[in-house]
Every structure is written in C-alpha cells, then in structure tokens.
Design an enzyme around this catalytic site. Structure first.
Site, PDB file in Angstrom:
ATOM      1  N   GLU A   9       0.895  -1.176   0.000  1.00  0.00           N
ATOM      2  CA  GLU A   9       0.000   0.000   0.000  1.00  0.00           C
ATOM      3  C   GLU A   9       0.921   1.209   0.000  1.00  0.00           C
ATOM      4  OE1 GLU A   9      -3.057  -0.337  -0.342  1.00  0.00           O
ATOM      5  OE2 GLU A   9      -3.742  -2.144   0.672  1.00  0.00           O
TER       6      GLU A   9
ATOM      7  N   CYS B  18      -2.600   8.905   2.788  1.00  0.00           N
ATOM      8  CA  CYS B  18      -2.332   8.411   1.426  1.00  0.00           C
ATOM      9  C   CYS B  18      -3.496   8.757   0.511  1.00  0.00           C
ATOM     10  CB  CYS B  18      -2.062   6.924   1.466  1.00  0.00           C
ATOM     11  SG  CYS B  18      -3.277   6.020   2.411  1.00  0.00           S
TER      12      CYS B  18
HETATM   13  P1  NAP Z   1       8.326   5.362   4.484  1.00  0.00           P
HETATM   14  O1  NAP Z   1       9.476   6.217   4.730  1.00  0.00           O
HETATM   15  O2  NAP Z   1       8.281   4.569   3.238  1.00  0.00           O
HETATM   16  O3  NAP Z   1       8.222   4.398   5.768  1.00  0.00           O
HETATM   17  C1  NAP Z   1       7.214   3.414   5.903  1.00  0.00           C
HETATM   18  C2  NAP Z   1       7.792   2.226   6.619  1.00  0.00           C
HETATM   19  O4  NAP Z   1       8.757   1.604   5.762  1.00  0.00           O
HETATM   20  C3  NAP Z   1       8.545   2.574   7.914  1.00  0.00           C
HETATM   21  O5  NAP Z   1       8.346   1.547   8.847  1.00  0.00           O
HETATM   22  C4  NAP Z   1       9.994   2.616   7.455  1.00  0.00           C
HETATM   23  O6  NAP Z   1      10.907   2.354   8.490  1.00  0.00           O
HETATM   24  C5  NAP Z   1      10.010   1.504   6.433  1.00  0.00           C
HETATM   25  N1  NAP Z   1      11.040   1.626   5.418  1.00  0.00           N
HETATM   26  C6  NAP Z   1      11.493   2.754   4.828  1.00  0.00           C
HETATM   27  N2  NAP Z   1      12.426   2.425   3.898  1.00  0.00           N
HETATM   28  C7  NAP Z   1      12.544   1.088   3.917  1.00  0.00           C
HETATM   29  C8  NAP Z   1      13.350   0.154   3.196  1.00  0.00           C
HETATM   30  N3  NAP Z   1      14.190   0.572   2.243  1.00  0.00           N
HETATM   31  N4  NAP Z   1      13.234  -1.152   3.475  1.00  0.00           N
HETATM   32  C9  NAP Z   1      12.379  -1.582   4.412  1.00  0.00           C
HETATM   33  N5  NAP Z   1      11.586  -0.751   5.144  1.00  0.00           N
HETATM   34  C10 NAP Z   1      11.663   0.564   4.879  1.00  0.00           C
HETATM   35  O7  NAP Z   1       6.949   6.121   4.474  1.00  0.00           O
HETATM   36  P2  NAP Z   1       6.457   7.217   5.500  1.00  0.00           P
HETATM   37  O8  NAP Z   1       7.137   8.480   5.164  1.00  0.00           O
HETATM   38  O9  NAP Z   1       6.559   6.696   6.875  1.00  0.00           O
HETATM   39  O10 NAP Z   1       4.907   7.310   5.113  1.00  0.00           O
HETATM   40  C11 NAP Z   1       4.463   8.116   4.106  1.00  0.00           C
HETATM   41  C12 NAP Z   1       4.211   7.383   2.817  1.00  0.00           C
HETATM   42  O11 NAP Z   1       3.362   6.269   3.044  1.00  0.00           O
HETATM   43  C13 NAP Z   1       3.477   8.238   1.823  1.00  0.00           C
HETATM   44  O12 NAP Z   1       4.031   8.026   0.556  1.00  0.00           O
HETATM   45  C14 NAP Z   1       2.048   7.724   1.875  1.00  0.00           C
HETATM   46  O13 NAP Z   1       1.270   7.987   0.764  1.00  0.00           O
HETATM   47  C15 NAP Z   1       2.282   6.287   2.118  1.00  0.00           C
HETATM   48  N6  NAP Z   1       1.078   5.686   2.726  1.00  0.00           N
HETATM   49  C16 NAP Z   1       0.340   4.840   1.989  1.00  0.00           C
HETATM   50  C17 NAP Z   1      -0.816   4.291   2.511  1.00  0.00           C
HETATM   51  C18 NAP Z   1      -1.653   3.338   1.721  1.00  0.00           C
HETATM   52  O14 NAP Z   1      -2.474   2.679   2.304  1.00  0.00           O
HETATM   53  N7  NAP Z   1      -1.471   3.225   0.435  1.00  0.00           N
HETATM   54  C19 NAP Z   1      -1.198   4.607   3.799  1.00  0.00           C
HETATM   55  C20 NAP Z   1      -0.418   5.488   4.539  1.00  0.00           C
HETATM   56  C21 NAP Z   1       0.742   6.013   3.984  1.00  0.00           C
HETATM   57  P3  NAP Z   1      11.757   3.535   9.181  1.00  0.00           P
HETATM   58  O15 NAP Z   1      10.785   4.424   9.846  1.00  0.00           O
HETATM   59  O16 NAP Z   1      12.619   2.780  10.139  1.00  0.00           O
HETATM   60  O17 NAP Z   1      12.500   4.192   8.069  1.00  0.00           O
END
Ligand code: NAP
Length: 456
Positions: free
Chosen positions: A229, A263
């Site tokens: 997601e 999101c």
């Molecule tokens: P993020 O930086 O991608 O982090 C999300 C999760 O992924 C965190 O637990 C993060 O851990 C982990 N992560 C980051 N890089 C990783 C990697 N290379 N390998 C494995 N795990 C990794 O996203 P965010 O900034 O927290 O959230 C915002 C984004 O999420 C936006 O793009 C939003 O649209 C999207 N989102 C989508 C939905 C949906 O349902 N489609 C819902 C909510 C949010 P760390 O914190 O330890 O880096």
C-alpha cells in the site's frame, strides 16, 4: 542509532527512548512467533474471532491513553487520534463478526465426490508500517491476519515506537497467546534480513513507493508473498455540473485531515475553468480558518506535521513549484525550527512542468490544477504515476458513477465524497500505489493458502 526515539513534533522535544532490538532479540521474537503459530492455527476460527471481539473491548477501554501516545508521537489533533483508535475497535469487531464466514470452505460443483477450496494460514506475516495512522495502518493488517490463524510481527516506523509497543500490549491484555503478535523495534535497513528468514511467509508494507520497491525486491528474492500500500496523489475532479459548495467543503476537509498526511488525501484538485475562481476562494476560506496549534488542545484542528525533516521536504516541493510559476494563494512560508508546524498552503495554476503536478505532497498543501473541461479533467487525473484513490464531483450521479468506474485509473473512486478506508470494503491501489488489497474478505484472503481439495 541504538535507540528509537519518541519526539513530540509540536515541540521538537525528545520525551522517550527505547532500545533497538538487536539481532538476538529479533531471532527470539521470530522463534516465539513461529512456535505460537503452531498452536494458534489450530485454535478454531470461532475462538480466534472471539479473541478479536476482546481486542475491540481493550482498544475502547484504553482509547484515551492510546490516542495520547499517537498525538505525542506524530502530532495529530487528539480528537482525530481518538477517531483513529475507535475505528480500530470497529474493525476488530467487524473481523470478529465476519471472519468465520470469510474463512468457510467454498464448495465447487464438479464430477468428483467432493471438491472445495479451504483457506489456511501461511505462518508469520511481517508488517512494515508508517507513522501517519500509527494504530489504524497496523491494525488493518494484524486483525485479518490473526483471524486467519497467522502470527504477526510489526516493524513500525522508527518515530512511533511508543505506538508499536502500545499495540503489542493490546493483544496481551486481550488474552491472545504470548508471541502471536509482537513488535520489532528495528530500522528499515534491517527489514531485508527478517524477510530472508524462512519462517517469515509474507510481508505487507504501507509506506512510500521507494520503500515498497525495496521490500518487494527483497521479498521477490526470497519468494515471499507481498501486499504493498504505497503513496498516492489522489485526483479530486470538480466537473462542470458539480455542486460547488459541497465540493469545496469535502476537498478542504480531506486535504487538512491528519495535517494532509494521508495516502488518500485530496492531493490534486482538478477544477474545470468555470468553477475555478469560486473553488479557489472556497479553499482559501476553509484553509484560512484552520486552527493550527497544540494538538492536545481541543480547539486545535491542525496539528504539526510528524517530523521537522518531512516539513522541510514538503516546503522544498512548494518552493520548487512556486519557482516554476505556480501561484501561491496562501501560506508557503516555512516557520523552520525544531517543531514541525507548516501553515495551510494553497498552490494554484499548477501545470505539468511543476513538482506539485506529479510528486506526492504529504502535508497541508492544496494543489489546484485547472482543466479546460470535463474530458481534460479526466485526462489530467490519469496523468500520474499513482493510482490509489480518486473522487468525482458532479450532480449527474449516473455519469459520475460511469466516470468513477470506467475512466479513472485507481483502486478506489468515490462520487461526491472523500475517499476513506472502511473495514467492509477493500482498500488498495494500482500503478505505483502498489498492489494487493487490505480490509474486507479481499484483505483477509491475501494472507492465506487458498487450498484446493478433491475427494475422488
Ligand atoms: P516510508 O518512509 O516509506 O516508511 C514506511 C515504513 O517503511 C517505515 O516503517 C519505514 O521504516 C520503512 N522503510 C522505509 N524504507 C525502507 C526500506 N528501504 N526497506 C524496508 N523498510 C523501509 O513512508 P512514511 O514516510 O513513513 O509514510 C508516508 C508514505 O506512506 C506516503 O508516501 C504515503 O502515501 C504512504 N502511505 C500509503 C498508505 C496506503 O495505504 N497506500 C497509507 C499510509 C501512507 P523507518 O521508519 O525505520 O524508516
């Protein structure tokens, strides 16, 4: 870093630190989860469903304390945090009431004595989750996964360790077997090593597109099932026959909810020329009235963003768009400093060459894109790498439904209302917004072995 830190985004102050789990602690958690899976999968589905009813009660009993942890760690107004926690309780109730039916065998008429499909758990499901709805995002993968008989591990975003541990405590307090759900306090850089473990059978990530690509690559390497997601830049189309006041109210509320960090927020407001001036004024009025301040204060409607670095990234996107000739109608000044506040901001006359047209803006920034007519609005809506949600505003409901159903490239498209998740309906995207579905029977069936049985 050896700790995960809880930093209040309203003040920039560190208020709690938790030791990161080392390799041995992760190994112990996987061993516990694996052992627990062996017994949990044999618990009748009716009892697993009852356990989720107990989870719903615990969530409601402790809702104020959970909501406070959410607000302190990621900054959303307390009222919104309460609503998030209550939504988790209703999802727990929903899966408690429906999982037995979702998991019932499905018989197929054939020439054999018996032929049917049965749904069996996979094993340990790893969830990698974001901070923006720190309870809801996590619970919506945990509840159906547990109902199906899986064990779950949660690697939550590094800035919400208090939420991760509070979620763990829910399942303990509700009396589920020790180890069936555990939180791992580890950074994203250590996720691949967990995915590599043979006892992990599936991984679901909610987060940014780059994180999704990285987890999907690791999961592909180890042949693990994934659900992703990811980001979105939902188009909200204000068509020529829209009820403009309703569109303004809905788009304004969607864009400011959760400080724009959703999101499925109304990220691209695509407005036909005849409504543009009135729509712009309406959004200015709504954004101008937002009460920005301490998220624990009941009068606050707009809290800080979740981290100061993300606030600075958002401002950079706004600044680059203005430099490329987007018109700034409101806000757009970065207050800077340790706290993560960003003022409600409105960009209009946004065109294809600008970052605000194609990038996801994750904060309280309205992006208004003018369209010549309804067909132009549809073309602009689909001119995006993302395909999560979308909304169509029109007074012709039949035409709105046809446009939503046939023309908009997305996983969800609503007519005359803001996009939001609902436990009863599947949620997820296409294109760079990911694949697979959460919630409803579709979400539950993502993490099961769909097994065919024939008795000849
Ligand atoms: P993020 O930086 O991608 O982090 C999300 C999760 O992924 C965190 O637990 C993060 O851990 C982990 N992560 C980051 N890089 C990783 C990697 N290379 N390998 C494995 N795990 C990794 O996203 P965010 O900034 O927290 O959230 C915002 C984004 O999420 C936006 O793009 C939003 O649209 C999207 N989102 C989508 C939905 C949906 O349902 N489609 C819902 C909510 C949010 P760390 O914190 O330890 O880096």
């Amino acid at each position: 870093m050896n700790t995960q830190q809880s930093i209040n985004p309203a003040t920039g102050e560190l208020f709690q630190e938790y030791p990161v789990h080392d390799a041995q602690a992760v190994e112990n958690a996987i061993t516990r989860a694996h052992a627990c899976f062996g017994t949990w999968r044999r618990v009748p589905v009716t009892e697993r469903a009852q356990a989720l009813a107990a989870v719903a009660q615990i969530i409601l009993k402790n809702k104020e304390s959970y909501a406070r942890t959410i607000t302190l760690e990621m900054g959303k107004p307390f009222k919104e945090a309460i609503a998030e926690v209550e939504k988790c309780a209703s999802a727990a109730k929903y899966f408690a009431e429906n999982s037995v039916a979702f998991l019932a065998d499905q018989h197929v008429k054939t020439e054999y004595r018996k032929s049917y499909v049965t749904f069996q758990p996979l094993g340990i499901v790893l969830g990698v989750m974001p901070w923006n709805f720190p309870f809801w995002q996590a619970l919506r993968f945990i509840l159906p996964s547990l109902a199906a008989g899986n064990a779950c591990l949660l690697k939550h975003a590094s800035n919400v360790p208090g939420c991760a541990l509070a979620i763990e405590s829910i399942f303990k307090e509700a009396g589920l077997p020790d180890g069936v759900f555990q939180s791992l306090l580890i950074p994203g850089s250590r996720v691949e090593s967990v995915i590599a473990d043979a006892r992990i059978r599936a991984v679901t990530l909610t987060g940014s597109t780059p994180a999704g690509k990285s987890v999907a690559a690791a999961a592909g390497n180890h042949l693990k099932k994934t659900v992703l997601e990811l980001g979105g830049s939902d188009p909200y189309l204000i068509l020529s026959d829209a009820d403009i006041d309703h569109a303004i109210k809905t788009c304004g509320a969607s864009r400011l909810n959760n400080c724009g960090q959703s999101c499925v927020s109304a990220k691209r407001l695509i407005v036909v020329e005849r409504h543009k001036a009135r729509f712009e004024q309406g959004i200015v009025d709504i954004f101008g009235k937002a009460a920005m301040g301490d998220p624990l204060d009941g009068k606050t409607t707009l809290g800080p963003m979740s981290r100061a670095d993300l606030r600075d990234e958002l401002h950079d996107q706004v600044a680059r768009s203005v430099k490329a000739d987007a018109k700034l109608l409101l806000g757009g000044k970065n207050p800077g400093g340790k706290s993560a506040f960003y003022p409600p901001t409105i960009l209009t006359d946004v065109t294809k060459s600008m970052p605000a047209y194609s990038e996801e803006l994750f904060g309280p920034v309205a992006v208004i894109i003018p369209a010549k007519d309804d067909e132009d609005a549809i073309a602009i809506a689909n001119d995006s790498e993302f395909g999560l949600g979308g909304a169509v505003f029109t007074t012709d409901l039949e035409r709105g439904e046809t446009i939503a159903r046939e023309r908009i490239e997305s996983g969800l498209c609503f007519v005359n209302m803001m996009v939001r998740s609902d436990p009863r309906l599947p949620f997820g995207g296409i294109k760079n917004s990911g694949y697979g579905r959460e919630l409803a029977a579709f979400g539950l069936h993502e993490f099961v072995n769909v097994k065919t049985i024939i008795v000849a």
